[in-house]
Design a protein around this motif. Structure first.
Motif, PDB file in Angstrom:
ATOM      1  N   SER A   1       0.816  -1.199   0.000  1.00 32.12           N
ATOM      2  CA  SER A   1       0.000   0.000   0.000  1.00 32.12           C
ATOM      3  C   SER A   1       0.860   1.264   0.000  1.00 32.12           C
ATOM      4  CB  SER A   1      -0.903  -0.013   1.237  1.00 32.12           C
ATOM      5  OG  SER A   1      -1.592   1.201   1.361  1.00 32.12           O
ATOM      6  N   ILE A   2       1.873   1.279   0.842  1.00 26.40           N
ATOM      7  CA  ILE A   2       2.771   2.435   0.922  1.00 26.40           C
ATOM      8  C   ILE A   2       3.525   2.613  -0.386  1.00 26.40           C
ATOM      9  CG2 ILE A   2       4.819   3.338   2.081  1.00 26.40           C
ATOM     10  CD1 ILE A   2       3.722   1.919   4.646  1.00 26.40           C
ATOM     11  N   LEU A   3       4.016   1.528  -0.933  1.00 30.58           N
ATOM     12  CA  LEU A   3       4.730   1.611  -2.215  1.00 30.58           C
ATOM     13  C   LEU A   3       3.819   2.139  -3.326  1.00 30.58           C
ATOM     14  CD1 LEU A   3       6.899  -1.627  -2.179  1.00 30.58           C
ATOM     15  CD2 LEU A   3       7.697   0.744  -2.133  1.00 30.58           C
ATOM     16  N   ALA A   4       2.581   1.704  -3.332  1.00 29.83           N
ATOM     17  CA  ALA A   4       1.646   2.149  -4.372  1.00 29.83           C
ATOM     18  C   ALA A   4       1.409   3.649  -4.296  1.00 29.83           C
ATOM     19  CB  ALA A   4       0.327   1.403  -4.247  1.00 29.83           C
ATOM     20  N   VAL A   5       1.236   4.174  -3.111  1.00 29.89           N
ATOM     21  CA  VAL A   5       0.949   5.600  -2.993  1.00 29.89           C
ATOM     22  C   VAL A   5       2.201   6.442  -3.247  1.00 29.89           C
ATOM     23  CG1 VAL A   5       1.273   6.024  -0.513  1.00 29.89           C
ATOM     24  CG2 VAL A   5      -0.521   7.198  -1.736  1.00 29.89           C
ATOM     25  N   VAL A   6       3.375   5.954  -2.850  1.00 30.91           N
ATOM     26  CA  VAL A   6       4.604   6.704  -3.097  1.00 30.91           C
ATOM     27  C   VAL A   6       4.958   6.685  -4.582  1.00 30.91           C
ATOM     28  CG1 VAL A   6       7.093   6.735  -2.668  1.00 30.91           C
ATOM     29  CG2 VAL A   6       5.520   6.449  -0.764  1.00 30.91           C
ATOM     30  N   ILE A   7       4.950   5.508  -5.176  1.00 28.26           N
ATOM     31  CA  ILE A   7       5.283   5.410  -6.599  1.00 28.26           C
ATOM     32  C   ILE A   7       4.193   6.065  -7.445  1.00 28.26           C
ATOM     33  CG2 ILE A   7       5.631   3.793  -8.511  1.00 28.26           C
ATOM     34  CD1 ILE A   7       6.949   1.908  -6.413  1.00 28.26           C
ATOM     35  N   GLY A   8       2.947   5.833  -7.106  1.00 26.62           N
ATOM     36  CA  GLY A   8       1.851   6.452  -7.843  1.00 26.62           C
ATOM     37  C   GLY A   8       1.879   7.970  -7.765  1.00 26.62           C
ATOM     38  N   GLY A   9       2.343   8.493  -6.644  1.00 26.52           N
ATOM     39  CA  GLY A   9       2.434   9.934  -6.483  1.00 26.52           C
ATOM     40  C   GLY A   9       3.341  10.597  -7.501  1.00 26.52           C
ATOM     41  N   PHE A  10       4.355   9.881  -7.955  1.00 29.66           N
ATOM     42  CA  PHE A  10       5.250  10.415  -8.971  1.00 29.66           C
ATOM     43  C   PHE A  10       4.547  10.576 -10.324  1.00 29.66           C
ATOM     44  CE2 PHE A  10       8.497   8.591  -6.116  1.00 29.66           C
ATOM     45  CZ  PHE A  10       9.285   9.725  -5.950  1.00 29.66           C
ATOM     46  N   PHE A  11       3.458   9.864 -10.507  1.00 24.73           N
ATOM     47  CA  PHE A  11       2.791   9.865 -11.808  1.00 24.73           C
ATOM     48  C   PHE A  11       1.527  10.719 -11.849  1.00 24.73           C
ATOM     49  CE2 PHE A  11       5.289   5.968 -11.693  1.00 24.73           C
ATOM     50  CZ  PHE A  11       6.011   6.129 -12.872  1.00 24.73           C
ATOM     51  N   ILE A  12       1.215  11.418 -10.773  1.00 21.14           N
ATOM     52  CA  ILE A  12       0.002  12.247 -10.767  1.00 21.14           C
ATOM     53  C   ILE A  12       0.068  13.312 -11.859  1.00 21.14           C
ATOM     54  CG2 ILE A  12      -1.355  13.922  -9.454  1.00 21.14           C
ATOM     55  CD1 ILE A  12      -0.650  12.310  -6.941  1.00 21.14           C
ATOM     56  N   PHE A  13       1.143  14.068 -11.888  1.00 15.41           N
ATOM     57  CA  PHE A  13       1.251  15.146 -12.878  1.00 15.41           C
ATOM     58  C   PHE A  13       1.304  14.614 -14.305  1.00 15.41           C
ATOM     59  CE2 PHE A  13       3.719  18.210 -15.396  1.00 15.41           C
ATOM     60  CZ  PHE A  13       2.851  19.289 -15.324  1.00 15.41           C
ATOM     61  N   PRO A  14       2.169  13.627 -14.622  1.00 20.33           N
ATOM     62  CA  PRO A  14       2.194  13.142 -16.006  1.00 20.33           C
ATOM     63  C   PRO A  14       0.870  12.528 -16.461  1.00 20.33           C
ATOM     64  CG  PRO A  14       4.098  12.309 -14.802  1.00 20.33           C
ATOM     65  CD  PRO A  14       3.218  13.015 -13.829  1.00 20.33           C
ATOM     66  N   LEU A  15       0.206  11.785 -15.582  1.00 19.69           N
ATOM     67  CA  LEU A  15      -1.079  11.195 -15.961  1.00 19.69           C
ATOM     68  C   LEU A  15      -2.153  12.262 -16.159  1.00 19.69           C
ATOM     69  CD1 LEU A  15      -1.160   7.999 -13.721  1.00 19.69           C
ATOM     70  CD2 LEU A  15      -0.926   8.116 -16.204  1.00 19.69           C
ATOM     71  N   THR A  16      -2.114  13.300 -15.329  1.00 25.65           N
ATOM     72  CA  THR A  16      -3.052  14.402 -15.490  1.00 25.65           C
ATOM     73  C   THR A  16      -2.834  15.092 -16.831  1.00 25.65           C
ATOM     74  OG1 THR A  16      -3.150  14.745 -13.098  1.00 25.65           O
ATOM     75  CG2 THR A  16      -3.854  16.574 -14.490  1.00 25.65           C
ATOM     76  N   GLN A  17      -1.576  15.338 -17.183  1.00 21.82           N
ATOM     77  CA  GLN A  17      -1.262  15.946 -18.473  1.00 21.82           C
ATOM     78  C   GLN A  17      -1.740  15.052 -19.625  1.00 21.82           C
ATOM     79  OE1 GLN A  17       0.492  19.079 -19.133  1.00 21.82           O
ATOM     80  NE2 GLN A  17      -0.419  19.250 -17.110  1.00 21.82           N
ATOM     81  N   LEU A  18      -1.530  13.761 -19.500  1.00 25.59           N
ATOM     82  CA  LEU A  18      -1.956  12.821 -20.530  1.00 25.59           C
ATOM     83  C   LEU A  18      -3.473  12.855 -20.708  1.00 25.59           C
ATOM     84  CD1 LEU A  18      -1.297  10.432 -22.467  1.00 25.59           C
ATOM     85  CD2 LEU A  18      -1.684   8.935 -20.500  1.00 25.59           C
ATOM     86  N   LEU A  19      -4.205  12.845 -19.608  1.00 25.34           N
ATOM     87  CA  LEU A  19      -5.659  12.867 -19.691  1.00 25.34           C
ATOM     88  C   LEU A  19      -6.174  14.183 -20.272  1.00 25.34           C
ATOM     89  CD1 LEU A  19      -6.561  11.031 -16.382  1.00 25.34           C
ATOM     90  CD2 LEU A  19      -6.866  10.192 -18.713  1.00 25.34           C
ATOM     91  N   LEU A  20      -5.518  15.290 -19.934  1.00 19.04           N
ATOM     92  CA  LEU A  20      -5.903  16.572 -20.520  1.00 19.04           C
ATOM     93  C   LEU A  20      -5.720  16.544 -22.038  1.00 19.04           C
ATOM     94  CD1 LEU A  20      -4.447  19.114 -17.954  1.00 19.04           C
ATOM     95  CD2 LEU A  20      -6.846  18.922 -18.644  1.00 19.04           C
ATOM     96  N   ARG A  21      -4.589  16.011 -22.475  1.00 19.12           N
ATOM     97  CA  ARG A  21      -4.318  15.955 -23.920  1.00 19.12           C
ATOM     98  C   ARG A  21      -5.266  14.988 -24.624  1.00 19.12           C
ATOM     99  NH1 ARG A  21       1.795  16.515 -22.668  1.00 19.12           N
ATOM    100  NH2 ARG A  21       1.987  18.755 -22.934  1.00 19.12           N
ATOM    101  N   LEU A  22      -5.548  13.851 -24.001  1.00 17.91           N
ATOM    102  CA  LEU A  22      -6.467  12.881 -24.615  1.00 17.91           C
ATOM    103  C   LEU A  22      -7.887  13.426 -24.706  1.00 17.91           C
ATOM    104  CD1 LEU A  22      -5.309   9.497 -23.027  1.00 17.91           C
ATOM    105  CD2 LEU A  22      -5.016  10.264 -25.401  1.00 17.91           C
ATOM    106  N   SER A  23      -8.243  14.318 -23.794  1.00 18.95           N
ATOM    107  CA  SER A  23      -9.586  14.905 -23.842  1.00 18.95           C
ATOM    108  C   SER A  23      -9.670  16.055 -24.845  1.00 18.95           C
ATOM    109  CB  SER A  23     -10.010  15.378 -22.453  1.00 18.95           C
ATOM    110  OG  SER A  23      -9.217  16.464 -22.030  1.00 18.95           O
ATOM    111  N   GLY A  24      -8.553  16.344 -25.520  1.00 18.95           N
ATOM    112  CA  GLY A  24      -8.557  17.375 -26.538  1.00 18.95           C
ATOM    113  C   GLY A  24      -8.411  18.788 -26.014  1.00 18.95           C
ATOM    114  N   ARG A  25      -8.004  18.925 -24.788  1.00 17.94           N
ATOM    115  CA  ARG A  25      -7.855  20.244 -24.172  1.00 17.94           C
ATOM    116  C   ARG A  25      -6.384  20.627 -24.116  1.00 17.94           C
ATOM    117  NH1 ARG A  25     -12.463  21.928 -21.915  1.00 17.94           N
ATOM    118  NH2 ARG A  25     -11.359  23.431 -20.635  1.00 17.94           N
ATOM    119  N   PRO A  26      -6.098  21.913 -24.009  1.00 18.58           N
ATOM    120  CA  PRO A  26      -4.700  22.318 -23.816  1.00 18.58           C
ATOM    121  C   PRO A  26      -4.206  21.801 -22.471  1.00 18.58           C
ATOM    122  CG  PRO A  26      -6.166  24.215 -23.617  1.00 18.58           C
ATOM    123  CD  PRO A  26      -7.004  23.057 -24.069  1.00 18.58           C
TER     124      PRO A  26
END
Length: 97
Positions: free
Chosen positions: A43-68
């Motif tokens: 559980s701890i590893l998932a939240v620590v490692i996953g935390g590194f990907f919040i920004f890149p995944l958010t950027q990816l989802l914004l781009r996939l939704s066709g938004r800047p």
């Protein structure tokens, strides 16, 4: 650009924080599931490692939704998200016992 226009652009580009909150929620949900059904360490590893990907995944989802995926260069809040993302973890490390 005045402050109100800058704030309006940030809310518009990031859809009021929707994608970022969704990504964070999924990471916490996965962490809770691992803590419940696997081990606390997983559980701890998932939240620590996953935390590194919040920004890149958010950027990816914004781009996939066709938004800047970022605000304009003349927006005074252009680097605010990056500052928060990099400074907040260090602040938490020093405040936690």
């Amino acid at each position: 650009m005045d402050i109100q226009d800058a704030q309006r652009e940030v809310r518009s580009v990031y859809i009021g924080g929707f994608w970022g909150q969704l990504v964070s929620s999924v990471i916490w949900l996965v962490s809770a599931a691992l803590g419940t059904w696997v081990t606390p360490k997983a559980s701890i590893l998932a939240v620590v490692i996953g935390g590194f990907f919040i920004f890149p995944l958010t950027q990816l989802l914004l781009r996939l939704s066709g938004r800047p995926a970022s605000v304009s260069k003349d927006n005074s809040f252009h680097f605010l998200g990056m500052q928060v993302a990099f400074v907040l973890p260090f602040r938490c490390c020093f405040l936690c016992p």
